[in-house]
Scaffold this motif. Structure first.
Motif, mmCIF file in Angstrom:
data_model
loop_
_atom_site.group_PDB
_atom_site.id
_atom_site.type_symbol
_atom_site.label_atom_id
_atom_site.label_comp_id
_atom_site.label_asym_id
_atom_site.label_seq_id
_atom_site.Cartn_x
_atom_site.Cartn_y
_atom_site.Cartn_z
ATOM 1 N N LYS A 83 0.850 -1.192 0.000
ATOM 2 C CA LYS A 83 0.000 0.000 0.000
ATOM 3 C C LYS A 83 0.883 1.237 0.000
ATOM 4 O O LYS A 83 1.874 1.311 0.712
ATOM 5 C CB LYS A 83 -0.941 -0.003 1.206
ATOM 6 N N PHE A 84 0.510 2.203 -0.807
ATOM 7 C CA PHE A 84 1.248 3.458 -0.935
ATOM 8 C C PHE A 84 0.647 4.501 0.000
ATOM 9 O O PHE A 84 -0.573 4.668 0.059
ATOM 10 C CB PHE A 84 1.191 3.927 -2.394
ATOM 11 N N GLY A 85 1.513 5.192 0.750
ATOM 12 C CA GLY A 85 1.022 6.196 1.686
ATOM 13 C C GLY A 85 1.655 7.553 1.464
ATOM 14 O O GLY A 85 2.851 7.661 1.175
ATOM 15 N N ILE A 86 0.849 8.591 1.576
ATOM 16 C CA ILE A 86 1.355 9.963 1.522
ATOM 17 C C ILE A 86 0.605 10.784 2.564
ATOM 18 O O ILE A 86 -0.621 10.683 2.691
ATOM 19 C CB ILE A 86 1.209 10.579 0.111
ATOM 20 N N GLY A 87 1.359 11.530 3.349
ATOM 21 C CA GLY A 87 0.751 12.323 4.411
ATOM 22 C C GLY A 87 1.202 13.764 4.340
ATOM 23 O O GLY A 87 2.300 14.073 3.862
ATOM 24 N N PHE A 88 0.347 14.659 4.817
ATOM 25 C CA PHE A 88 0.630 16.088 4.752
ATOM 26 C C PHE A 88 0.456 16.722 6.130
ATOM 27 O O PHE A 88 -0.446 16.355 6.882
ATOM 28 C CB PHE A 88 -0.324 16.795 3.782
ATOM 29 N N THR A 89 1.321 17.663 6.423
ATOM 30 C CA THR A 89 1.121 18.546 7.567
ATOM 31 C C THR A 89 0.901 19.944 7.021
ATOM 32 O O THR A 89 1.762 20.479 6.316
ATOM 33 C CB THR A 89 2.336 18.541 8.511
ATOM 34 N N LEU A 90 -0.258 20.501 7.311
ATOM 35 C CA LEU A 90 -0.552 21.880 6.938
ATOM 36 C C LEU A 90 -0.492 22.732 8.193
ATOM 37 O O LEU A 90 -0.938 22.313 9.261
ATOM 38 C CB LEU A 90 -1.932 22.000 6.299
ATOM 39 N N SER A 91 0.055 23.917 8.050
ATOM 40 C CA SER A 91 0.231 24.777 9.219
ATOM 41 C C SER A 91 -0.164 26.205 8.887
ATOM 42 O O SER A 91 0.010 26.671 7.757
ATOM 43 C CB SER A 91 1.692 24.734 9.684
ATOM 44 N N LEU A 110 -2.909 14.985 7.858
ATOM 45 C CA LEU A 110 -3.801 14.095 7.125
ATOM 46 C C LEU A 110 -2.958 13.065 6.381
ATOM 47 O O LEU A 110 -2.076 13.424 5.595
ATOM 48 C CB LEU A 110 -4.651 14.886 6.133
ATOM 49 N N ASP A 111 -3.200 11.783 6.658
ATOM 50 C CA ASP A 111 -2.453 10.698 6.018
ATOM 51 C C ASP A 111 -3.397 9.859 5.172
ATOM 52 O O ASP A 111 -4.421 9.370 5.667
ATOM 53 C CB ASP A 111 -1.779 9.829 7.077
ATOM 54 N N LEU A 112 -3.037 9.684 3.912
ATOM 55 C CA LEU A 112 -3.845 8.930 2.963
ATOM 56 C C LEU A 112 -3.107 7.655 2.574
ATOM 57 O O LEU A 112 -1.910 7.690 2.268
ATOM 58 C CB LEU A 112 -4.121 9.759 1.715
ATOM 59 N N ILE A 113 -3.809 6.543 2.599
ATOM 60 C CA ILE A 113 -3.249 5.263 2.174
ATOM 61 C C ILE A 113 -4.007 4.801 0.933
ATOM 62 O O ILE A 113 -5.238 4.835 0.895
ATOM 63 C CB ILE A 113 -3.366 4.191 3.281
ATOM 64 N N TYR A 114 -3.254 4.377 -0.079
ATOM 65 C CA TYR A 114 -3.844 3.892 -1.324
ATOM 66 C C TYR A 114 -3.412 2.448 -1.559
ATOM 67 O O TYR A 114 -2.301 2.048 -1.184
ATOM 68 C CB TYR A 114 -3.383 4.735 -2.518
ATOM 69 N N LYS A 129 -6.486 9.009 7.653
ATOM 70 C CA LYS A 129 -6.315 9.273 9.076
ATOM 71 C C LYS A 129 -6.085 10.757 9.259
ATOM 72 O O LYS A 129 -5.190 11.335 8.652
ATOM 73 C CB LYS A 129 -5.139 8.491 9.655
ATOM 74 N N SER A 130 -6.895 11.373 10.093
ATOM 75 C CA SER A 130 -6.835 12.818 10.275
ATOM 76 C C SER A 130 -6.577 13.166 11.731
ATOM 77 O O SER A 130 -7.140 12.553 12.641
ATOM 78 C CB SER A 130 -8.153 13.459 9.826
ATOM 79 N N ASN A 146 -8.458 12.980 16.667
ATOM 80 C CA ASN A 146 -8.151 12.208 15.465
ATOM 81 C C ASN A 146 -9.305 11.293 15.102
ATOM 82 O O ASN A 146 -10.121 10.917 15.946
ATOM 83 C CB ASN A 146 -6.866 11.398 15.648
ATOM 84 N N TYR A 147 -9.365 10.954 13.824
ATOM 85 C CA TYR A 147 -10.318 9.949 13.365
ATOM 86 C C TYR A 147 -9.730 9.227 12.162
ATOM 87 O O TYR A 147 -8.793 9.707 11.514
ATOM 88 C CB TYR A 147 -11.677 10.564 13.017
ATOM 89 N N THR A 148 -10.279 8.068 11.871
ATOM 90 C CA THR A 148 -9.830 7.266 10.738
ATOM 91 C C THR A 148 -11.038 6.777 9.952
ATOM 92 O O THR A 148 -12.028 6.331 10.533
ATOM 93 C CB THR A 148 -9.009 6.045 11.209
#
Length: 472
Positions: A83-91, A110-114, A129-130, A146-148
């Motif tokens: 599974k490919f994952g990409i996550g972002f931190t916005l500030s 926010l972390d997204l798994i594909y 996952k947020s 947090n929630y998923t």
């Protein structure tokens, strides 16, 4: 909000890495095929994903900005079972909450798994996952908001899981009438969401009309709001690739945009627009054309740029010592730098410019001057992410940091600069070192082995060869 961090898992040569992008300038160094461009293409892929309408479902690996290929092309070790994952931190540090403002975040993770959808050979959303930090909310007690959301195996629904603190925050938002959006955003998925809640025994979520409302509805409403925030953040990121347009005697006038394009193809139209707007303006303060002209003369001393419309074409000339030459008739380096300066000139403070190999076709002296323009762009309020092989760009920034301590014109602090040095651990794995600078711009602990030491190595070998011959 702006992109302040990036997380990658099972992506190309990265198994699991976390990148801090909060500094004003991020420099990426390393050998060829060590992961620098792959890192930037992950950001480019995210930008084209969030620019499209399929952001709720699939990863846009192929688009106008970059082409990452099929799932097997960008997944780690080409193992499509991963599974490919990409996550972002916005500030958005420092901004105060406005009166009557709806929910707003100081920080959003926010972390997204594909995973692979074999029916269409693309990456489809598997889980979200947020972890938001609401603006103005008390964070001294380290509450866990947090929630998923996770797809079921049959992809027909999502499982929802949230913390008690998140649930309490939702109730609080509902009570203050600040949270509900328009319509049931589950329609964006065309799915209904199953619900589980960690540590929570009951729900008291109701609409004002008295109709019952599920926590999954609330979460998806919040999720849509968060995706909108990420989409807006990526609209503020501009990407320039390493292969920029070649010089020409005339360029076709294209539809004007505030982006020069991935290859700089919109640069002539941007230049013409800036020049025309400046000539018509009665405002005496520095405009985008003024910034472009000042920055261009920083890199190329005594030079300026003029544009002229000739039929449907735009002609670009470089002026020096009273003489105007077509950009076709001067050094190739001019045409490669102009798109970078033009893009920076039309950007607003707080936006991010990504450039691959800004030093292309530039003499070392011009590369040092290029660094002065880059520092001035930072002072203007831009954030920069630069992939480069230039020792001189780094040296120029180190000099600016040093000069800042003695009243230099350009102010740059060691805390403004982040340096990633990418390493080829093996054929299938990339890692990095973070190089720290001291207050005088020097690299703490000295330059690491392999980091611009080739010149010294060659000089040492030449000296040894000379002595060997003399003693033979």
């Amino acid at each position: 909000m702006r992109l302040a961090g990036l997380r990658l898992s099972n992506y190309k040569k990265f198994k699991q890495e976390n990148f801090d992008l909060s500094k004003k300038v991020t420099l990426l160094y390393g050998e060829n095929s060590s992961g620098k461009s792959s890192f930037l293409k992950a950001i480019a892929g995210a930008k084209q994903t969030f620019n499209q309408k399929n952001v709720y479902d699939s990863w846009a690996a192929q688009g106008d900005i970059t082409d990452l290929g099929d799932y097997a092309d960008f997944i780690h070790n080409h193992n499509s079972a991963l599974k490919f994952g990409i996550g972002f931190t916005l500030s958005e540090k420092g901004r105060k909450k406005r009166p009557f403002e709806a929910v707003h975040y100081e920080r959003l993770d926010l972390d997204l798994i594909y995973d692979q959808d074999k029916s269409v050979e693309c990456a489809r959303l598997y889980s979200i996952k947020s972890k938001p930090t609401p603006l103005g909310r008390d964070t001294t007690h380290q509450k866990d908001y947090n929630y998923t959301l996770r797809r079921n195996i049959n992809r027909s629904s999502f499982m929802f899981d949230c913390s008690v603190d998140y649930l309490d925050a939702l109730n609080d938002c509902l009570n203050k009438r600040r949270f509900l959006g328009d319509g049931d955003v589950r329609l964006a998925f065309s799915k209904s969401a199953s619900v589980t809640v960690t540590g929570a025994k009951n729900f008291s979520l109701t609409k004002e009309s008295g109709n019952s409302i599920s926590p999954s509805w609330i979460s998806l409403t919040d999720f849509k709001y968060q995706f909108e925030k990420i989409s807006i953040a990526f609209e503020k990121i501009f990407y320039l690739g390493p292969l920029r347009i070649s010089p020409s005697r005339g360029y076709k006038k294209k539809l004007h945009e505030m982006s020069v394009g991935t290859n700089g193809e919109q640069t002539p139209a941007i230049l013409y627009y800036m020049q025309q707007a400046s000539e018509k303006s009665k405002n005496k303060s520095e405009d985008s054309w003024g910034r472009f002209s000042r920055w261009f003369s920083l890199v190329f001393k005594g030079c300026s740029v003029k544009t002229k419309k000739n039929g449907s074409n735009i002609e670009i000339s470089v002026l020096k010592d009273g003489r105007a030459d077509s950009i076709q008739d001067i050094g190739f380096g001019y045409s490669q730098v102009i798109p970078i300066i033009a893009q920076a000139a039309v950007m607003e403070p707080g936006q991010t410019l990504i450039v691959e190999q800004p030093e292309l076709h530039l003499h070392p002296k011009a590369q040092v001057e290029l660094s002065r323009f880059l520092v001035d762009a930072i002072v203007h309020g831009l954030y920069l992410i630069l992939e480069t092989h230039s020792e001189h760009i780094l040296k120029g920034m180190q000099l600016a940091i040093s000069e800042s301590n003695i009243g230099g014109e350009l102010k740059l602090s060691k805390d403004d600069v982040s340096i990633y040095y990418f390493l080829n651990c093996d054929a299938d794995l990339s890692q990095y070192k973070i190089l720290e600078l001291n207050k005088w711009g020097e690299i703490e602990g000295g330059w690491p082995k392999g980091f611009f030491d080739e010149s010294l190595d060659i000089s040492r070998k030449m000296f040894l060869n000379k002595n060997l011959k003399a003693n033979s």
